[in-house]
Design an enzyme around this catalytic site. Structure first.
Site, PDB file in Angstrom:
ATOM      1  N   ASN A   1      36.042  18.475  10.158  1.00 40.89           N
ATOM      2  CA  ASN A   1      34.586  18.392  10.019  1.00 40.89           C
ATOM      3  C   ASN A   1      34.052  19.758  10.429  1.00 40.89           C
ATOM      4  O   ASN A   1      34.000  20.079  11.610  1.00 40.89           O
ATOM      5  CB  ASN A   1      34.033  17.290  10.934  1.00 40.89           C
ATOM      6  N   TRP A   2      33.685  20.534   9.440  1.00 42.24           N
ATOM      7  CA  TRP A   2      33.249  21.915   9.736  1.00 42.24           C
ATOM      8  C   TRP A   2      31.870  21.961  10.388  1.00 42.24           C
ATOM      9  O   TRP A   2      31.460  23.001  10.895  1.00 42.24           O
ATOM     10  CB  TRP A   2      33.236  22.750   8.453  1.00 42.24           C
ATOM     11  N   LYS A   3      31.129  20.869  10.313  1.00 40.10           N
ATOM     12  CA  LYS A   3      29.758  20.823  10.851  1.00 40.10           C
ATOM     13  C   LYS A   3      28.917  21.953  10.223  1.00 40.10           C
ATOM     14  O   LYS A   3      29.114  22.278   9.054  1.00 40.10           O
ATOM     15  CB  LYS A   3      29.788  20.890  12.380  1.00 40.10           C
TER      16      LYS A   3
ATOM     17  N   HIS B   1      28.047  10.146  11.864  1.00 35.85           N
ATOM     18  CA  HIS B   1      28.500  11.031  12.943  1.00 35.85           C
ATOM     19  C   HIS B   1      27.491  10.971  14.092  1.00 35.85           C
ATOM     20  O   HIS B   1      26.283  10.872  13.860  1.00 35.85           O
ATOM     21  CB  HIS B   1      28.650  12.466  12.428  1.00 35.85           C
TER      22      HIS B   1
ATOM     23  N   GLU C   1      26.279  13.166  15.892  1.00 36.90           N
ATOM     24  CA  GLU C   1      25.238  14.203  15.839  1.00 36.90           C
ATOM     25  C   GLU C   1      24.122  13.790  14.887  1.00 36.90           C
ATOM     26  O   GLU C   1      22.955  14.117  15.109  1.00 36.90           O
ATOM     27  CB  GLU C   1      25.879  15.546  15.443  1.00 36.90           C
TER      28      GLU C   1
ATOM     29  N   GLU D   1      34.897   8.441  17.896  1.00 37.80           N
ATOM     30  CA  GLU D   1      34.587   9.721  18.519  1.00 37.80           C
ATOM     31  C   GLU D   1      33.713   9.491  19.748  1.00 37.80           C
ATOM     32  O   GLU D   1      32.478   9.366  19.627  1.00 37.80           O
ATOM     33  CB  GLU D   1      33.825  10.616  17.535  1.00 37.80           C
TER      34      GLU D   1
ATOM     35  N   GLY E   1      33.196  18.430  21.378  1.00 36.10           N
ATOM     36  CA  GLY E   1      32.807  19.818  21.631  1.00 36.10           C
ATOM     37  C   GLY E   1      32.724  20.163  23.106  1.00 36.10           C
ATOM     38  O   GLY E   1      32.167  21.194  23.479  1.00 36.10           O
TER      39      GLY E   1
ATOM     40  N   SER F   1      37.400  16.947  20.748  1.00 40.36           N
ATOM     41  CA  SER F   1      38.245  17.963  21.397  1.00 40.36           C
ATOM     42  C   SER F   1      39.736  17.768  21.114  1.00 40.36           C
ATOM     43  O   SER F   1      40.583  18.004  21.976  1.00 40.36           O
ATOM     44  CB  SER F   1      37.975  18.012  22.904  1.00 40.36           C
TER      45      SER F   1
ATOM     46  N   GLY G   1      36.708  18.794  14.805  1.00 39.79           N
ATOM     47  CA  GLY G   1      35.568  19.700  14.688  1.00 39.79           C
ATOM     48  C   GLY G   1      36.015  21.141  14.875  1.00 39.79           C
ATOM     49  O   GLY G   1      36.566  21.775  13.972  1.00 39.79           O
TER      50      GLY G   1
HETATM   51  P1  13P Z   1      35.294  18.703  18.266  1.00 45.50           P
HETATM   52  O1  13P Z   1      36.704  18.600  17.734  1.00 45.50           O
HETATM   53  O2  13P Z   1      34.715  20.071  18.132  1.00 45.50           O
HETATM   54  O3  13P Z   1      35.199  18.145  19.654  1.00 45.50           O
HETATM   55  O4  13P Z   1      34.378  17.778  17.334  1.00 45.50           O
HETATM   56  C1  13P Z   1      34.799  16.500  17.038  1.00 45.50           C
HETATM   57  C2  13P Z   1      33.918  15.948  15.981  1.00 45.50           C
HETATM   58  O5  13P Z   1      32.739  15.711  16.211  1.00 45.50           O
HETATM   59  C3  13P Z   1      34.476  15.746  14.653  1.00 45.50           C
HETATM   60  O6  13P Z   1      33.626  15.016  13.842  1.00 45.50           O
END
Ligand code: 13P
Length: 252
Positions: free
Chosen positions: A9-11, A96, A98, A168, A174, A214, A235
């Site tokens: 997930n590149w966000k 997600h 976020e 998640e 993150g 993470s 992420g």
């Molecule tokens: P991280 O791997 O950066 O913690 O993010 C996880 C995530 O939100 C994947 O959708």
């Protein structure tokens, strides 16, 4: 049997040229290599068409990170499921944390998004997970149960069987603070049992449940070794080809 899957997930990261470069690297790293999981990258809307041109989707699946909860029309700035599908993408991340936290997504809107994803032959990667306070006050099983029940348990067994789930825990996203493999397994087993109760053992056994938060090359192996952890939604570590491949290779 269910699939093992590692999805990036590149966000909101990379420009289009940077994203094309990263996708090209991941595609090259996978070419000619036998891996023991499906590999997917979910990228910003703006990148989908260009990224599709540089990857072999037989080896590297392509997805969006969201889609609209309406079919089409006067929704300025939104991107519909049919637009996503028209780029060549076949997956979409939905729910997600976020999006839930910063853009007010609710189970009601997510239900619409899931339906539209299916109408357009997109596979939803549906995210669930509790925030730190809910982990600490012990309500995390109930939170995850409601998230799944409210947005997904209206589906037919056939459609539910096509959903990929991603647990998640928000406190692990993150933050560098991964859930322990036992914490992940405990929740994944709980989720699988909810599916058994609703749709029966066969559907439950065939549902891939990914862990996200993470996840990195150094902890992926222990997480993926757990019987109910079927891969990861990645992420930060999906933004470097070597790190992402290190996680893919945790399935050996
Ligand atoms: P991280 O791997 O950066 O913690 O993010 C996880 C995530 O939100 C994947 O959708």
């Amino acid at each position: 049997m269910r699939k093992n899957i590692v999805a990036g997930n590149w966000k909101m990261n990379t420009t289009v040229p940077e994203g094309v470069q990263l996708a090209t690297e991941v595609n090259a790293a996978l070419a000619g290599k036998k891996v023991n999981c499906d590999v997917v990258i979910c990228v910003p809307f703006t990148h989908l068409t260009s990224v599709n041109q540089v990857i072999n989707q037989n080896k590297l699946g392509l997805g969006a990170e969201n889609c609209a909860d309406h079919k089409s029309g006067a929704y300025t700035g939104e991107v519909s499921a049919s637009m996503v599908a028209s780029t060549g993408a076949t997956y979409v991340i939905l729910g997600h944390s976020e999006r839930r936290q910063y853009y007010g997504e609710t189970s009601e809107t997510l239900k619409e998004k899931v339906a539209l994803a299916f109408e357009n032959n997109l596979t939803p990667i549906f995210c669930i997970g509790e925030v730190l306070e809910q982990r600490e006050n012990g309500t995390y099983f109930d939170v995850v149960k409601s998230q799944i029940e409210e947005a997904l348990f209206n589906l037919s067994a056939e459609d539910f069987g096509k959903v990929i789930l991603a647990y998640e825990p928000v406190w692990a996203i993150g933050t560098g603070k991964t859930a322990t493999d036992d914490q992940a397994e405990e929740m994944h087993a709980y989720i699988r049992n909810l599916i058994v109760e609703k749709y029966g053992k066969e559907v439950a056994e065939n549902t891939s449940i990914l862990y996200g938060g993470s996840c990195k090359p150094s902890n992926a192996k222990a997480l993926f070794a757990k019987p109910n952890v079927d891969g990861g939604l990645i992420g930060g570590a999906s933004l470097k080809c070597a790190d992402f491949m290190g996680i893919v290779e945790a399935f050996d």
